[in-house]
Enzyme design. Structure first.
Site, short mmCIF file in Angstrom:
data_model
loop_
_atom_site.label_atom_id
_atom_site.label_comp_id
_atom_site.label_asym_id
_atom_site.label_seq_id
_atom_site.Cartn_x
_atom_site.Cartn_y
_atom_site.Cartn_z
N SER A 199 51.80 123.63 116.17
CA SER A 199 52.57 122.56 116.70
C SER A 199 52.84 122.55 117.86
O SER A 199 51.92 122.68 118.94
CB SER A 199 53.66 121.97 115.47
OG SER A 199 53.98 120.83 115.67
N ASP A 295 46.15 115.02 110.78
CA ASP A 295 47.53 115.55 110.88
C ASP A 295 48.68 114.84 110.38
O ASP A 295 49.16 113.93 110.99
CB ASP A 295 47.64 116.26 112.24
CG ASP A 295 48.76 117.08 112.80
OD1 ASP A 295 50.05 116.65 112.74
OD2 ASP A 295 48.66 118.13 112.86
N HIS A 362 49.44 120.10 108.38
CA HIS A 362 50.14 120.45 109.64
C HIS A 362 50.61 121.85 109.51
O HIS A 362 51.55 122.41 108.72
CB HIS A 362 51.48 119.84 109.89
CG HIS A 362 51.81 119.79 111.49
ND1 HIS A 362 51.17 119.23 112.59
CD2 HIS A 362 53.07 120.20 111.90
CE1 HIS A 362 51.82 119.40 113.58
NE2 HIS A 362 53.09 120.00 113.24
#
Length: 417
Positions: A199, A295, A362
């Site tokens: 991320s 995502d 994610h």
């Protein structure tokens, strides 16, 4: 299929107890827990095995370099030593956890583990790509594995301060101090190295990839892996640019522009150069992009955040892809198309790797269930762990893109309540 219980490590979230024969996994979160997807808190592990807990090391000489967290405390990392064939191999994992884009959000952040080492856990579990078990992490289990904690709020790229608010924006200095400290602890002798992150840490991996390569002699094998870091400069459901507005605040407030790759800032504005789609094709070091085509963080926070959806038309879809209408799915297919277009030039290089699966998820490298398990997501019968390993060790070229949703029944979709 064995009956498995997945547990949210850091805050004791207990996920669902899956029954035999279930095809396709769904992990359930409260909507307010979305930020947990970005960091190690979203890590899941088998309850049957013993968790490896790794202690926090503060970088004692960092303050002299001005390399401090938002509140001025020392930065830190967790290091688990390698052995045997991995004793001179190093995997550096950059923690994720969003960004702060104004004084208010950064002041709030400095009272959390993402802005102060005073609030960081003294031990964290190492799972997925950080696991020390060959059956959970076949290619990197015996490497020196490091989790660099994230306490600056600008993907380790800022360098500035706000004296009235008592805020230190020192992400770039933290990166440099951590690398110097790790080099002194043996990383300078590495014959193989991998920089990874999830991320906001995946974005940091892209930003710092060539810097990382530059730490080592040319004889050292160095590559980078960005997990869920392909944040797109997308138009949201209201026609605005929620993420561009956020990044504008991050870059401007934290003084990140001078630390972004110059090959980009020579041509584009600094905000555009915080978007990885404008960076990846010019990264010289071999880079692997792992991303879910749908995502979850970007759907929640960039494409359809409440601020862009005041009437709540997207509320149910945002929480659960199965409740999306036909036009909403069509919009999300457009997001996938945008992602595929963004990687065209990047994918032309034979040294790069790619794994884009059609999941609503994610961060897939740090979770054991998505990294390497009996029922992990696959494309062409290959798990993420094996795809990354094949690419890193040059066993095979890996550039795989899943068919569009809903064709993949191996996904571990994230569902929010």
């Amino acid at each position: 299929m064995a009956r498995v219980l997945w547990v949210g490590i850091a805050i004791g979230l207990v996920f669902c107890n899956w029954v035999d024969g279930l095809v396709g996994y769904e992990d359930h979160f409260n909507e307010t827990e979305l930020s947990l997807l970005e960091a190690r808190e979203a890590s899941l592990s088998y309850t049957g095995g013993n968790l490896l807990l790794v202690g926090l090391t503060l970088i004692q000489n960092a303050a002299a370099k001005g390399a401090v967290c938002l509140d001025g405390t020392l930065p830190g990392y967790h290091l688990h030593r390698g052995y045997g064939s991995g004793s001179n191999c190093w995997l550096i994992n950059l923690e994720g956890g969003g960004w702060c884009n104004n004084v208010r959000t950064c002041v709030y952040r400095k009272k959390t583990r993402r802005g102060s080492s005073d609030f960081m856990e003294k031990e964290i579990p190492f799972t997925g790509i950080l696991s020390n078990k060959a059956e959970e992490n076949p290619d990197f289990f015996n490497w020196n594995r490091v989790k660099l904690r994230y306490c600056d709020g600008a993907s380790f790229a800022g360098d500035g301060q706000d004296e009235p608010a008592e805020l230190q924006f020192r992400g770039q200095r933290i990166w440099a101090a951590a690398m110097e400290d790790l080099m002194s602890k043996g990383m300078r002798f590495a014959n193989q190295a991998l920089l990874s992150g999830c991320s906001a840490g995946g974005l940091a991996t892209i930003i710092h990839c060539d810097e990382f390569r530059g730490l080592f002699p040319r004889t050292t094998k160095v590559k980078c892996l960005s997990d869920a870091g392909l944040f797109l400069d997308s138009i949201d459901v209201s026609g605005g640019r929620t993420l561009r507005n956020l990044y504008s605040g991050v870059v401007g407030l934290q003084g990140a522009q001078k630390n972004l790759p110059q090959i980009c800032t020579n041509q584009l504005d600094p905000i555009s150069c915080f978007f990885p789609q404008n960076l990846i094709a010019s990264v010289r070091t071999p880079l692997f992009i792992l991303n879910a085509a749908y995502d979850s963080w970007q759907i929640q926070s960039s494409l359809a955040p409440p601020s862009a959806d005041p009437h709540g038309y997207w509320h149910e879809c945002r929480l659960n892809h199965a409740k999306c209408t036909g036009p909403q799915i069509q919009f999300l297919q457009g997001f996938r198309n945008h992602m595929l277009h963004a990687i065209i030039n990047f994918s032309k290089s034979s040294r790069n790797g790619l794994f884009i699966n059609s999941c609503f998820s994610h961060c897939q490298t740090e979770r054991q269930d998505t990294w390497f398990a009996d029922n992990s997501p696959v494309i062409r019968n290959k798990t993420i762990a094996l795809a990354v390993g094949d690419w890193y060790f040059d066993r095979a070229g890996v550039k795989v893109i899943d068919c569009p949703y809903p064709c993949d029944n191996t996904c571990h979709h994230l569902i929010f309540r």
